[in-house]
Design a protein around this motif. Sequence first.
Motif, PDB file in Angstrom:
ATOM      1  N   ALA A 620      45.761 -18.864  20.751  1.00  0.00           N
ATOM      2  CA  ALA A 620      46.990 -18.179  20.348  1.00  0.00           C
ATOM      3  C   ALA A 620      48.174 -19.003  20.837  1.00  0.00           C
ATOM      4  O   ALA A 620      48.156 -19.538  21.952  1.00  0.00           O
ATOM      5  CB  ALA A 620      47.053 -16.768  20.923  1.00  0.00           C
ATOM      6  N   THR A 639      47.881 -17.545  15.616  1.00  0.00           N
ATOM      7  CA  THR A 639      46.530 -17.755  16.143  1.00  0.00           C
ATOM      8  C   THR A 639      45.761 -18.732  15.266  1.00  0.00           C
ATOM      9  O   THR A 639      45.970 -18.820  14.058  1.00  0.00           O
ATOM     10  CB  THR A 639      45.750 -16.429  16.259  1.00  0.00           C
ATOM     11  N   PHE A 677      44.545 -14.513  26.269  1.00  0.00           N
ATOM     12  CA  PHE A 677      43.260 -14.124  25.710  1.00  0.00           C
ATOM     13  C   PHE A 677      42.309 -13.662  26.802  1.00  0.00           C
ATOM     14  O   PHE A 677      42.240 -14.259  27.893  1.00  0.00           O
ATOM     15  CB  PHE A 677      42.599 -15.303  24.989  1.00  0.00           C
ATOM     16  N   LEU A 682      43.476 -10.003  22.703  1.00  0.00           N
ATOM     17  CA  LEU A 682      44.640 -10.851  22.934  1.00  0.00           C
ATOM     18  C   LEU A 682      45.743  -9.947  23.456  1.00  0.00           C
ATOM     19  O   LEU A 682      46.179  -9.021  22.774  1.00  0.00           O
ATOM     20  CB  LEU A 682      45.103 -11.535  21.646  1.00  0.00           C
TER      21      LEU A 682
END
Length: 735
Positions: A620, A639, A677, A682
């Motif tokens: 991400a 992402t 993460f 997330l």
Amino acid sequence: MRRTAPLRRSALAAALIAGPLALCATPAAAVTGPAATGTTFAYTAQLDIGGNTHGCSGVLVAADWLLTAASCFADNPAASLAVPVGKPALKTTATIGRADLTTTEGAVREVVELVPRTDRDVVLARLNRPVTNVAPVALATTAPTAGEQLSFAGYGRTKDEWAPLNLHTGTLSVDSAATTTATVTGKDGAAACAGDAGGPVVRVVGGTHQLAALSSRSYQGGCFGIDTAETRTGGITARVDDLGSWVTAKTDAARVTDFNCDGVEDIAIADPKGTVGGNAGAGLVRIVYGGGKGTAEISQALAWVSGSAEANDAFGEAIDTVDYDENGCTDLVVGTPGEDLGTATDGGMVDILHGAPGGLGTGTVKVTHFQQGEGAGSIAASSSESGDRMGHALAAGETAAGEPYVVIGVPGESLGTMTKAGMAFYLRGKINASVHQDKTDVPGTAETNDGFGTSVAADANHIAIGAPNEDISGDAASGNLAVFSHTLHADGHPKPLFGLDQDLDTVSGGSEAGDEFGKSLSLTEYRPAGAAAATDSILAIGSPGEDLPVGDSPNPDAGRVILFRVTAAGAGSQLAELKQGTAEDDVSGSAEPGDRMGETVTAINTAPRSVSTTATMKLAVGVPGEAVGSLAKAGAVHTFSLLGTPGANDRWLEAGDGDGIPGTPGAGQAVGSSIHFTGTSLYVGMPNGPSTYGALHALPLSNVTAGGTVAAVTTYQPGTGGLPAAGSRFGYAAR
């Protein structure tokens, strides 16, 4: 001498074989067959539960996981095999790969987590560290069949010894198999005895052992201490041949944060600008214990936390997690870079707050404190100075050997007359070492304002330390970084492998003033196809100040991210360049001035023991300067997969776009300034609003995966869920 306590479940036993069966759960040492020789059954473990209270056997099925009998840990196996998930109630020591207990072969570990089955006498038991010198046994994939001959082993009693010092083996004949069990009879007088519960029952195919079942209950005919009138050698085993997917799912999963070691995921959410006792910016961290076990506020106002809450301390500006004391409870590492130490304004310090069954700070050892000029090693040899900002950046985890480590960034450290040259500290066991650009073989040259240690990242294999303000060929704040091994250099610091900057032929682009290459870093383990383990790493490098011309627009500070593979041998090679480009290409978004893509990055391997795929390797990227419509700096999260083609594996996330960040975009929200993460989610922090105090959203992995289904999002926000309605930048960081 250990006591024997034959335990019965007569109702179940009567339904299987006439007469009650004693559970095989007592001392440590062996079936009534012969003593094992060589390493044929090296994967067998002896379990000492409660310091000689009772013993069992077990089986190594992954480097840091055993399978054994749930009855070994149940409060009253005669009534129920229920075992709580999490840390065992009694300290449990496992000795693996030591057929003769008087030797030093194999390894000794502590069992720190239990994951029981609810349908049979089976539990997975996690070890505090991997076993590297004993090969795990693979599970069988077909059920035992009537008449089949199986081998078994254990550390329980023998015919004439209460607590033998050798592993013993024997042969079983399968009578019949049910859904979760198989009834067996010992051959040639062999029988499972007290202490053999959880021991392996294996099928041997072409000389290869396959784990088919675990010893569970037995008549114990011929076992020491059993009535001589009892001659039956039959028993019941717990089948495991159908548990392969369950075992893999548990043993291959990324570790979750678990401060109270109950097996349920917890979360720490930082608010470094929070007011404590009237002191604005003192900082605090809020804990939400999973499973509805409440919340807690951690700050320097607590008696057991180092220092005292003062204005602008910024307690929690950087946080990370690791089981530093290896007791099965996650510990929270907290940086307080704004802490004043004597006359050293913003000298900074770091604390490890220890987890325990009652939660953070409830154990015997509550905190381990680090500040320059105190303690031991390089930290003690250094001294706190104004502007050091020790704890500005943190990285923590375990090496491939399972050793806990912490990396501490000190970007404001002066080296001689070079102010803010920067350095980092590396802590692992008794190792307490400093590393900076004047250390032997460390890439780069220490200079004023380099800010080495502004960013740090580490995984089981490697360490990366960024100096985003480094001058490259006269370009101020172009930035660079250095990659290290956990192996030590001859001089005592982590061994340098290579450095990276954008003027190198191995890196795309070129160094320009203000690129801030290395401003953000993230490392995660990588197992390529054909490799036996995840000994490589993938490094994500954010360069948020990068200018990306598109057509006639120079797009200053559009930003980009570079992905680098770091091999086990220490070589590095670029995998991909991630940038938004134009609205017409296959990557979401388009490069615009001030996007600052790469201000933050977070990478994870969700299945670290399996061959890595586009689905398991996730990244991400924060784009906090992204304008949404006319809303300046509303922000976004982009992402990707760490593998494969960027545009084929990316997903764009904005507030209110339906993927899980609730609300609507707002100017200055800077979505993407806080991301992290885990193996399950997330975390996207919203410290800049729209809520008054800030918020944090946990997005399921499907929400952030290209083509994934949008699932329900968990939101943490002051004033809800037991969190007090107070704060300033709640969600600034989360672990």
